[in-house]
Enzyme design. Structure first.
Site, short mmCIF file in Angstrom:
data_model
loop_
_atom_site.label_atom_id
_atom_site.label_comp_id
_atom_site.label_asym_id
_atom_site.label_seq_id
_atom_site.Cartn_x
_atom_site.Cartn_y
_atom_site.Cartn_z
CG HIS A 93 -10.11 -44.50 -2.15
ND1 HIS A 93 -9.61 -44.10 -3.37
CD2 HIS A 93 -11.44 -44.19 -2.17
CE1 HIS A 93 -10.59 -43.56 -4.09
NE2 HIS A 93 -11.70 -43.60 -3.38
CD GLU A 161 -15.05 -46.48 -3.76
OE1 GLU A 161 -15.92 -45.60 -3.81
OE2 GLU A 161 -13.88 -46.24 -3.52
C1 PEP Z 1 -14.46 -42.54 -4.77
O1 PEP Z 1 -13.39 -42.06 -5.14
O2 PEP Z 1 -14.55 -43.20 -3.72
C2 PEP Z 1 -15.62 -42.33 -5.62
C3 PEP Z 1 -16.63 -43.13 -5.49
O3 PEP Z 1 -15.54 -41.29 -6.50
P1 PEP Z 1 -16.69 -40.76 -7.52
O4 PEP Z 1 -18.00 -40.81 -6.76
O5 PEP Z 1 -16.28 -39.38 -7.84
O6 PEP Z 1 -16.70 -41.70 -8.66
#
Ligand code: PEP
Length: 245
Positions: A93, A161
């Site tokens: 992450h 992400e």
């Molecule tokens: C995450 O940290 O994996 C994430 C997607 O956070 P958020 O949905 O708060 O942007």
């Protein structure tokens, strides 16, 4: 029909009581989640209580992170073996990479630990704002994927992400996500058989909520979502799940 994955990364948002309260609400609203494959990622210390209080086997549980080692003198570290019946573990992450300085090498070792212990890995990848602005998105994605082993990984999920989208309310366009996920898919195709690529789920994560989900659902390559803050509030998580119905 394949269900849409909703992976709820609760980070450090919910304490023990709040986690139990959340799963009790899931138990009494099970029908809202029929169209999704829910995976909850509570804090390590809350996992046991969440498992005990969950009234359905349809919902899976995962760890937000784990140590590379599974036993020995590693003060403060959490072993995959210390928790039972874990289905998934998040690896790499961006908060681990950036706040805890986890290198690609560490992420690679963790991925190996997770897969060697028959737990399904969710490998997170994504570029920072600066890397995006410098036109380096694909270079970064390529580097982060270069840790994948030559041997196929069963049950691998890759979560794209963009770091600049996490917690910011700022979202990439659907075309941008589509381009990155196509790149990921092609990279996987260069490594593994069609069958394995087909089984590798692709998630999008970053500011997913009950509003943004509407247009994100149009991205064909997305198999599901990794959700942070909106997953830690039961009503908003339920509202996201209901958009899939
Ligand atoms: C995450 O940290 O994996 C994430 C997607 O956070 P958020 O949905 O708060 O942007």
């Amino acid at each position: 029909m394949k269900k849409t994955i909703l992976a709820a990364n609760w980070k450090m948002y919910l304490d023990g009581d709040a986690s139990i309260d959340f799963v009790k609400k899931i138990n009494s609203n099970e029908e809202s989640f029929f169209k999704s494959e829910v995976i909850l990622f509570p804090s390590h210390t809350c996992i046991n209580q969440v498992q005990k209080n969950l009234g359905t086997e349809n919902i899976k549980i995962g760890m937000q992170d784990c140590d590379i080692n599974t036993e020995g003198a590693y003060t403060g570290a959490v072993s995959l073996h210390s928790l039972s019946d874990i289905d998934f573990c998040i690896v790499g992450h961006s908060e681990r990479r950036l706040l805890y300085n986890e290198s690609d090498e560490v992420v690679k070792d963790k991925l190996e630990t997770v897969t060697n212990n028959n737990v399904s890995a969710i490998l997170c990848i994504g570029e920072t704002k600066e890397q995006k602005n410098d036109g380096n998105t694909f270079k970064v994605i390529d580097r982060q994927l270069s840790i994948l082993p030559k041997d196929a990984i069963n049950g691998l999920t890759i979560a794209y992400e963009p770091v600049w989208s996490i917690g910011s309310g700022e979202l990439p366009s659907n075309e941008y996500i589509e381009d990155v996920l196509s790149y990921v898919k092609n990279k996987l195709k260069s490594l593994y058989s069609d069958e394995i690529v087909e089984k590798t789920n692709l998630l999008y994560g970053g500011s997913v909520d009950k509003d943004s989900i509407n247009r994100l659902l149009d991205v064909k390559l997305i198999d599901g979502f990794l959700i942070g803050s909106a997953s830690a509030d039961f009503e908003s998580f339920k509202a996201i799940a209901e958009k899939l119905n």
